[in-house]
Design a protein around this motif. Sequence first.
Motif, short mmCIF file in Angstrom:
data_model
loop_
_atom_site.label_atom_id
_atom_site.label_comp_id
_atom_site.label_asym_id
_atom_site.label_seq_id
_atom_site.Cartn_x
_atom_site.Cartn_y
_atom_site.Cartn_z
N LYS A 96 -3.67 2.83 7.41
CA LYS A 96 -2.79 4.01 7.43
C LYS A 96 -1.93 4.02 8.68
O LYS A 96 -0.73 4.31 8.64
N GLN A 127 0.90 4.01 -3.00
CA GLN A 127 0.73 5.45 -2.79
C GLN A 127 1.85 6.22 -3.48
O GLN A 127 1.62 7.29 -4.06
N THR A 158 0.83 -1.20 0.00
CA THR A 158 0.00 0.00 0.00
C THR A 158 0.87 1.25 0.00
O THR A 158 0.60 2.23 -0.71
N GLU A 175 1.46 8.94 -6.41
CA GLU A 175 2.02 10.28 -6.25
C GLU A 175 2.88 10.65 -7.45
O GLU A 175 2.84 11.78 -7.94
N PRO A 199 -6.99 7.20 -2.14
CA PRO A 199 -5.55 7.52 -2.18
C PRO A 199 -4.95 7.90 -0.84
O PRO A 199 -3.81 7.54 -0.55
N GLU A 200 -5.68 8.63 -0.02
CA GLU A 200 -5.15 9.10 1.26
C GLU A 200 -5.50 8.15 2.41
O GLU A 200 -5.23 8.44 3.57
N VAL A 259 -5.71 1.91 -2.95
CA VAL A 259 -5.17 3.26 -3.17
C VAL A 259 -5.86 3.95 -4.34
O VAL A 259 -6.06 5.17 -4.33
#
Length: 746
Positions: free
Chosen positions: A728, A255, A251, A259, A719-720, A715
């Motif tokens: 997270k 990300q 993960t 990005e 995404p966040e 993701v």
Amino acid sequence: MSFSDLSSAFPNPAQGYTDLGLELSRLIGTPSAKSVAKNLEILTVGQMLHQFPRRYLARGDLTDLDLLQIGEEVTILARVVALTTRYMQTRKGTISDVVITDNSGRPASLVISFFNGFKAKKELQPGVLAMFSGKVGFYGGKQVLTNPGYVLLPDDELAEHEAELHSAKPVPVYPATAKFPSWKTEDIIKAILPALDLEKVPDPVPKHIAAREQLLPLAEAYEQIHRPADMDMWPLARHRFRFQEALALQTALAQRRLEAMRQDATGRAAVQGGLLDAFDAQLPYTLTGGQVEIGSLISQEIAAGHPMHRLLQGEVGSGKTLIALRAMLQVVDAGGQAAFLAPTEVLAAQHMNSITALLGPFGAGTLLGGPNATQVTLLTGSMPAAAKKKALLAAATGEAGIVIGTHALLSDTVQFADLGLIVVDEQHRFGVEQRDALRAKALKPPHLLVMTATPIPRTVAMTVFGDLEVSELTELPAGRTPILTHVAPLAEHPGWEARVWQRAREEIDAGRQVYVVCPKIGDEDSAGTLLESLENNASDTRPMAGVLGVLQYLRTVPALAGQRIEMLHGRLDSGEKQDTMAAFTAGEINVLVATTVIEVGVDVRNATLMVILDADRFGMSQLHQLRGRVGRGEHAGTALLVTGLEHDHPSRKRLEAVAATIDGFVLAQQDLQMRREGDILGARQSGGVSGLRILSVVRDEDLIGRAREDATAIVTADPELEFHPALKLEIEMYLTQKSEAFLERG
């Protein structure tokens, strides 16, 4: 996140179970916590909870001693068969040798020795069951443990009865150090588990994925991995945490890929009739199918509006530099510049020579002087001030389309007019800070092409370089002949030493040149016969062949009389190194005695023989890299792996494996299996800690693949990770420094 930051990882109780963020001293006291921090680099309760056992022992199952590896920190369960004590001959005191058994019926394959071990002499009597912890060495043809830590295990009738009542719960074996054996970790785990409400720990794995993978509930998994009810439960707990770790790592990588895709880069589309087309038209050979396919892919990615992030790996001589050069020319055609980052000055100079030779007249111009020429500039730390000033000006004005350099490129004084592409050679030698320092010199995020000639198994690339797209060159250009590799075992055949140097003279008499590679630089007074330097194979303290001593020795060898023999190593100043390499390249030096400074990039087409002394001191992939320096021209190459190890030493298997194949990817996979992923991932040359907590890139290929697909889907939708707070948190909390380093290597 560093270890020191973890204690503040839970600012908001709603984010997770805050007890995991407590300093360990809160539960076990300051003295014990300091010992844990010093020996295990663990500061918090959560980190301790995730210090999982490496394996488990049933009380009746003694450790299979044949499975132990030289140099490995081990914890073994064994029964004492005999103990003998003798006086030392060279100094005062005694040695107690403990003979143990694993109940296999085989003769004891491990000797445990205690120097002045008065307590061991008293306690380790025949019949005693004990757990020993230490580092496996090799002496006198046998594996040895010297002064290991040990703990006696109850083995009387009462203990056996209690074991039966408790279903003979397995004994966990935790990662250990010389001063912190497994049983100390077990005692701390026993102290903290009752103090934690594990039901409050948020599960980072989404429910539908946990159901598909048939994962144990998280609280139960913590209990069963540390205190399994029986031998059937701990594999289920390990599966849960392996997948959980894979999902967190993948993960984080997903990300980073997202990005990168979001960044705005300057597209450098191919220009018809430009420098690249002119260069291709004058190439004296046809590109391989792999070069065409990967080159086309890179061309498309460089033309896109987001930065390319690609890892190009391939065998020595497979043509990676040509692919990189064509990508750089495409950027130059589009008005940009390319920076080529090499790890050493010798390698940077070699790339400068090879690239200018490939370009010919196309490398003699400037960006301002026409479409079919560009300037290639070299920038290294040891250059004279005037030359460095000229190179800096060429980079800053855009006069130089291609700038080749070492870490000097990262200096604050280096500026580019329009940096569009960064090529990093031997990526594993650079940290993320260094790479980012170069990227920061671009107006927009530049395209990135990293290259390695050290083959990396796809599972490793997927885990470690997961935010890079991976391309592999598997074909060798036409005309390249395979390199013949032979093991020269001097322990069995001491007379072969003379034959090694006679073989070197035969190559010289045929008009060719020879490398002699040593594992260290050494001292001036370390000269002696080669056999003397190799034959003492008692342990890792055995002497190693050094460049300085071997140079002196070879100048006395009759077979090499009258030949020019010189040396190359890292302690020479830059000018000496460059002069020596230039003389060797020009054929003025017959034999070059060197360290691994010649491991990558050095391209002397007339060198056909490489003698690697103490070959067992090198990893398999490194040996493969080294031998790739010979046979690069029209004549076949030969590598001799010289070793003083006895035929039954485990490291001899690695040498035989290298001699058996020239396929670097096959060797990398075997290396991974023999030495664990520590070496391949770059944690330590000797293998060992990989930076992964419980995941194995060898064993868990399919699991990693599934986790990667899940991570990509998560993701893409979130995404966040706003809707996956536990995942997270897992990423923030438990990516160790080593894991982070691996992630950053892309």
